[in-house]
Design an enzyme around this catalytic site. Structure first.
Site, PDB file in Angstrom:
ATOM      1  N   SER A 145       0.845  -1.196   0.000  1.00  0.00           N
ATOM      2  CA  SER A 145       0.000   0.000   0.000  1.00  0.00           C
ATOM      3  C   SER A 145       0.886   1.254   0.000  1.00  0.00           C
ATOM      4  CB  SER A 145      -0.954  -0.054   1.195  1.00  0.00           C
ATOM      5  OG  SER A 145      -1.965   0.904   1.081  1.00  0.00           O
ATOM      6  N   ASP A 285      -8.813  -6.197  -4.836  1.00  0.00           N
ATOM      7  CA  ASP A 285      -7.990  -5.132  -4.270  1.00  0.00           C
ATOM      8  C   ASP A 285      -8.631  -3.755  -4.450  1.00  0.00           C
ATOM      9  OD1 ASP A 285      -5.837  -3.772  -3.199  1.00  0.00           O
ATOM     10  OD2 ASP A 285      -4.390  -4.456  -4.691  1.00  0.00           O
ATOM     11  N   HIS A 312      -6.744  -6.027  -0.785  1.00  0.00           N
ATOM     12  CA  HIS A 312      -5.610  -5.133  -0.550  1.00  0.00           C
ATOM     13  C   HIS A 312      -4.576  -5.773   0.373  1.00  0.00           C
ATOM     14  CE1 HIS A 312      -3.748  -1.300  -1.009  1.00  0.00           C
ATOM     15  NE2 HIS A 312      -3.813  -0.981   0.275  1.00  0.00           N
TER      16      HIS A 312
END
Length: 339
Positions: A145, A285, A312
């Site tokens: 991320s 995601d 994610h």
């Protein structure tokens, strides 16, 4: 007689394996015998434009050939949601480091907002690299991320000090990430839910408990982590997140991006990354998995890992596919088999 020979051979092989394991394990778990042992935890001093602070790191293992630095997301989440790497990486004998970036819960948390820039975080990572004695012969950076943003930015400036780059679930363009959230993910919500979320956003009423009441079941449970019960490490990281830094840089939620990072875009610079690179995408995601695949082709030496059941945090909800792919990549780079 034949069976006796087979038995003797088996015992010899087992004995050799046990002997090798006995030699490897003490070395793997040895850090600083001349000091008080602290389970690998070290507060590393970091110089910044406004003074010196300390960041929390925890070392696992001893392997001069493979040193992996884990970069958590957020910004200003914690290493805790990345604890799932511990069993997988220790089984492989990797040396690796959990790390709370400056401003995160286990590190110093200065209040000067001038510190919260991508450029300053890149210099922080470089100082951590030096402190753990990693270099181009052994240094791998794995970022998830926001940690993926930081990993790519670090590689663009310091790839001469790296052996491999792993970008987990992060597109190289924040505007494209926002567009994907608006045009694809938002349309998967129930219209009445989306309308209520947008109404709260329009009023900037982000502290209203209703905002997260809507996002958690309708967005986070669908696209952040799809496990029915969230892992303890993720719950602790969420509890310990520094909301001030997170909101300043990312915006109030994962549903798009609106903070200092809103215009961040290095997609047209990916060709500058020449070290072996793994891009990881997942079906559910918050990031477009097709964009992650494209990124693997834009770098000079890229590979794409797709997690068909992941979101994610595919490291949790598509764990076997994720970990197998990550471990294979590191081994292939280390063994000079990467192509």
């Amino acid at each position: 007689m034949r069976y006796i020979s087979i038995l003797v051979l088996t015992l010899l092989i087992t004995s050799c394996k046990n002997e090798n394991q006995a030699k490897i394990l003490p070395a793997y778990f040895t850090y600083n015998q001349d000091k008080v042992e602290s389970a690998g935890v070290k507060m590393i001093p970091i110089k910044t434009p406004i003074g010196e602070f300390k960041v929390w790191t925890k070392r696992f293992g001893n392997n001069p050939k493979i040193k992996v630095l884990l970069l958590h997301g957020g910004p200003a989440m914690t290493h805790e949601y990345m604890e799932c790497f511990e069993t997988f990486f220790q089984r492989e004998g990797f040396e690796f480091y959990e790390y709370d970036q400056l401003g995160s819960y286990y590190s110093d948390q200065p209040k000067d907002s001038s510190l919260w820039t991508t450029e300053r975080f890149v210099e922080e990572v470089e100082q951590v690299r030096k402190a753990i004695n990693a270099d181009k012969e052994n240094f791998y950076v794995l970022g998830n991320s926001w940690g993926g943003i930081l990993a790519m930015e670090y590689a663009l400036k310091y790839q001469q000090n790296m052996k491999g780059l792993l970008v987990s679930n992060m597109m190289a363009s924040a505007p494209e990430y926002g567009k994907y959230a608006d045009e694809v993910l938002a349309k998967q919500m129930k219209p009445e839910v989306l309308a209520e979320i947008r109404a709260l956003e329009a009023k900037k009423d982000f502290n209203n408990p209703r905002y997260m009441e809507l996002l958690i079941p309708n967005f986070y449970k669908e696209h952040l982590c799809r496990l029915e019960e969230w892992p303890d490490g993720l719950n602790r990281a969420s509890k310990h997140a520094n909301g001030e830094i997170y909101t300043l840089m990312q915006g109030p939620s994962e549903f798009g991006i609106s903070g200092r990072l809103a215009k961040w875009d290095i997609k047209n610079r990916l060709h500058e990354i020449t070290i072996p690179t793994l891009m990881i995408g997942a079906k559910y995601d918050t990031m477009d998995p097709k964009a992650m695949e494209e990124q693997s082709k834009l770098v000079k030496k890229g590979r794409y890992l797709y997690c068909p059941n992941g979101s994610h945090l595919a490291m949790w909800d598509d764990q076997k596919v994720f970990m197998d792919g990550v471990i294979q990549f590191i081994h292939d780079v280390d063994d000079k088999k990467f192509n």
